[in-house]
Design a protein around this motif. Structure first.
Motif, PDB file in Angstrom:
ATOM      1  N   ASP A 174      19.777 103.088  72.420  1.00  0.00           N
ATOM      2  CA  ASP A 174      19.177 103.424  71.086  1.00  0.00           C
ATOM      3  C   ASP A 174      19.039 102.322  69.991  1.00  0.00           C
ATOM      4  O   ASP A 174      19.643 101.224  70.513  1.00  0.00           O
ATOM      5  CB  ASP A 174      19.740 104.711  70.704  1.00  0.00           C
ATOM      6  CG  ASP A 174      20.971 104.932  70.371  1.00  0.00           C
ATOM      7  OD1 ASP A 174      21.592 103.587  70.441  1.00  0.00           O
ATOM      8  OD2 ASP A 174      21.823 106.093  70.133  1.00  0.00           O
ATOM      9  N   GLY A 175      18.798 102.656  68.910  1.00  0.00           N
ATOM     10  CA  GLY A 175      19.002 101.508  67.828  1.00  0.00           C
ATOM     11  C   GLY A 175      17.693 100.514  67.638  1.00  0.00           C
ATOM     12  O   GLY A 175      17.866  99.509  67.151  1.00  0.00           O
ATOM     13  N   PHE A 196      18.969  96.878  67.473  1.00  0.00           N
ATOM     14  CA  PHE A 196      19.911  96.682  66.306  1.00  0.00           C
ATOM     15  C   PHE A 196      21.236  97.212  67.046  1.00  0.00           C
ATOM     16  O   PHE A 196      22.422  97.649  66.387  1.00  0.00           O
ATOM     17  CB  PHE A 196      19.779  97.513  65.077  1.00  0.00           C
ATOM     18  CG  PHE A 196      18.682  96.910  64.164  1.00  0.00           C
ATOM     19  CD1 PHE A 196      18.906  95.954  63.523  1.00  0.00           C
ATOM     20  CD2 PHE A 196      17.631  97.423  64.147  1.00  0.00           C
ATOM     21  CE1 PHE A 196      17.929  95.369  62.579  1.00  0.00           C
ATOM     22  CE2 PHE A 196      16.583  96.860  63.506  1.00  0.00           C
ATOM     23  CZ  PHE A 196      16.778  95.704  62.609  1.00  0.00           C
ATOM     24  N   ALA A 197      21.477  97.650  68.276  1.00  0.00           N
ATOM     25  CA  ALA A 197      22.811  97.807  68.985  1.00  0.00           C
ATOM     26  C   ALA A 197      23.753  97.286  68.583  1.00  0.00           C
ATOM     27  O   ALA A 197      24.965  97.833  68.478  1.00  0.00           O
ATOM     28  CB  ALA A 197      22.570  98.303  70.520  1.00  0.00           C
ATOM     29  N   GLU A 198      23.869  95.774  68.762  1.00  0.00           N
ATOM     30  CA  GLU A 198      25.021  95.227  68.366  1.00  0.00           C
ATOM     31  C   GLU A 198      25.000  94.447  66.955  1.00  0.00           C
ATOM     32  O   GLU A 198      23.871  93.675  66.313  1.00  0.00           O
ATOM     33  CB  GLU A 198      25.014  93.836  69.150  1.00  0.00           C
ATOM     34  CG  GLU A 198      26.240  93.019  69.091  1.00  0.00           C
ATOM     35  CD  GLU A 198      26.039  91.660  69.942  1.00  0.00           C
ATOM     36  OE1 GLU A 198      27.214  90.881  69.833  1.00  0.00           O
ATOM     37  OE2 GLU A 198      25.481  91.758  70.837  1.00  0.00           O
ATOM     38  N   ASP A 199      25.765  95.024  65.986  1.00  0.00           N
ATOM     39  CA  ASP A 199      25.779  94.967  64.722  1.00  0.00           C
ATOM     40  C   ASP A 199      25.856  93.463  64.394  1.00  0.00           C
ATOM     41  O   ASP A 199      26.828  92.756  64.856  1.00  0.00           O
ATOM     42  CB  ASP A 199      26.927  95.817  64.091  1.00  0.00           C
ATOM     43  CG  ASP A 199      26.798  95.652  62.582  1.00  0.00           C
ATOM     44  OD1 ASP A 199      25.850  95.717  62.199  1.00  0.00           O
ATOM     45  OD2 ASP A 199      27.801  95.834  61.823  1.00  0.00           O
ATOM     46  N   GLY A 200      24.995  93.053  63.314  1.00  0.00           N
ATOM     47  CA  GLY A 200      24.927  91.724  62.936  1.00  0.00           C
ATOM     48  C   GLY A 200      24.394  90.728  63.759  1.00  0.00           C
ATOM     49  O   GLY A 200      24.115  89.643  63.531  1.00  0.00           O
ATOM     50  N   HIS A 201      23.919  91.165  65.225  1.00  0.00           N
ATOM     51  CA  HIS A 201      23.329  90.006  65.985  1.00  0.00           C
ATOM     52  C   HIS A 201      21.930  90.940  66.603  1.00  0.00           C
ATOM     53  O   HIS A 201      21.895  91.191  68.022  1.00  0.00           O
ATOM     54  CB  HIS A 201      24.185  89.687  67.149  1.00  0.00           C
ATOM     55  CG  HIS A 201      25.362  88.932  66.526  1.00  0.00           C
ATOM     56  ND1 HIS A 201      25.217  87.767  66.191  1.00  0.00           N
ATOM     57  CD2 HIS A 201      26.705  89.469  66.258  1.00  0.00           C
ATOM     58  CE1 HIS A 201      26.507  87.115  65.851  1.00  0.00           C
ATOM     59  NE2 HIS A 201      27.309  88.177  65.796  1.00  0.00           N
ATOM     60  N   PRO A 202      20.988  91.217  65.915  1.00  0.00           N
ATOM     61  CA  PRO A 202      19.735  91.825  66.603  1.00  0.00           C
ATOM     62  C   PRO A 202      19.154  91.205  67.449  1.00  0.00           C
ATOM     63  O   PRO A 202      18.956  89.730  67.372  1.00  0.00           O
ATOM     64  CB  PRO A 202      18.958  92.105  65.191  1.00  0.00           C
ATOM     65  CG  PRO A 202      19.380  91.062  64.221  1.00  0.00           C
ATOM     66  CD  PRO A 202      20.742  90.675  64.572  1.00  0.00           C
TER      67      PRO A 202
END
Length: 212
Positions: A174-175, A196-202
């Motif tokens: 998700d995200g 956006f699952a990995e915060d700071g690295h879309p």
């Protein structure tokens, strides 16, 4: 002086008038040559058949070649697309020409980057995916006059059929957030989906399509 001088009457009898020598006149009783010269014999049936066969080949071969060429031209776009689909994504930056044609400006320092291009008679598409930073995402969206606020939450703007072409699967995780940037033809339209699952690295997924 010879004991037997040559007798003129014998020499004349061998070559004289009326003699059988080759220089004597032809037999006046033989058949006369036809007036106007000799005529060629009429063409045989085999010769007429051969001529007709050659004419047939001269007509049939070019016609067959044109038919084959037309079929190959009609199928070449589909075959090219199928071959490209088998090859899958190319893990490299698309060329500058491709990025300009499809209006996809990848932010600097994006990694990894992959792309896939399809072409048909009326439509061409460029699939691009890349991982970037938050600032890189803002820069990317700014090229279209948009911001992160324009991304609709939980929206995947690339259809499952389109995603299947490059083995993207948005049913996992998700995200996601997405938007569609439409432009007047023949300028391309971009379907943008961001993970956006990995915060700071879309991770950005783009499908840019242009129609002729």
């Amino acid at each position: 002086m010879s004991e037997h001088p040559e007798r003129p009457d014998r020499a004349e009898s061998a070559d004289g008038p009326g003699g059988p020598g080759p220089s004597g006149p032809s037999d006046p009783g033989g058949p006369a040559a036809p007036e106007g010269g000799a005529h060629a014999p009429p063409p045989s049936r085999r010769r007429r058949w051969l001529t007709g066969f050659v004419v047939f080949l001269l007509i049939a071969i070019p016609a067959g070649y044109l038919a084959i060429s037309a079929a190959q031209s009609r199928d070449s776009g589909q075959e090219k697309e199928e071959r490209a689909a088998m090859a899958g994504l190319t893990w490299h930056w698309p060329s500058k020409v491709q990025r300009r044609i499809y209006d996809v400006r990848i932010p600097a320092y994006s990694y990894p980057v992959a792309f896939f291009e399809t072409n048909s008679f009326k439509t061409s598409s460029l699939y691009v995916t890349f991982r970037t930073s938050q600032d890189g995402l803002d820069e990317f969206l700014k090229n279209y006059g948009r911001t992160r606020a324009d991304l609709k939450k939980d929206a995947v703007t690339i259809s499952p059929e389109q995603a299947k072409r490059v083995k993207w699967d948005f049913s996992i995780g998700d995200g996601y957030a997405g938007m569609v940037h439409k432009q007047k033809e023949p300028r391309p339209t971009q379907r943008i989906t961001v993970d956006f699952a990995e915060d700071g690295h879309p991770v950005v997924y783009v499908l840019s399509t242009t129609r002729f």
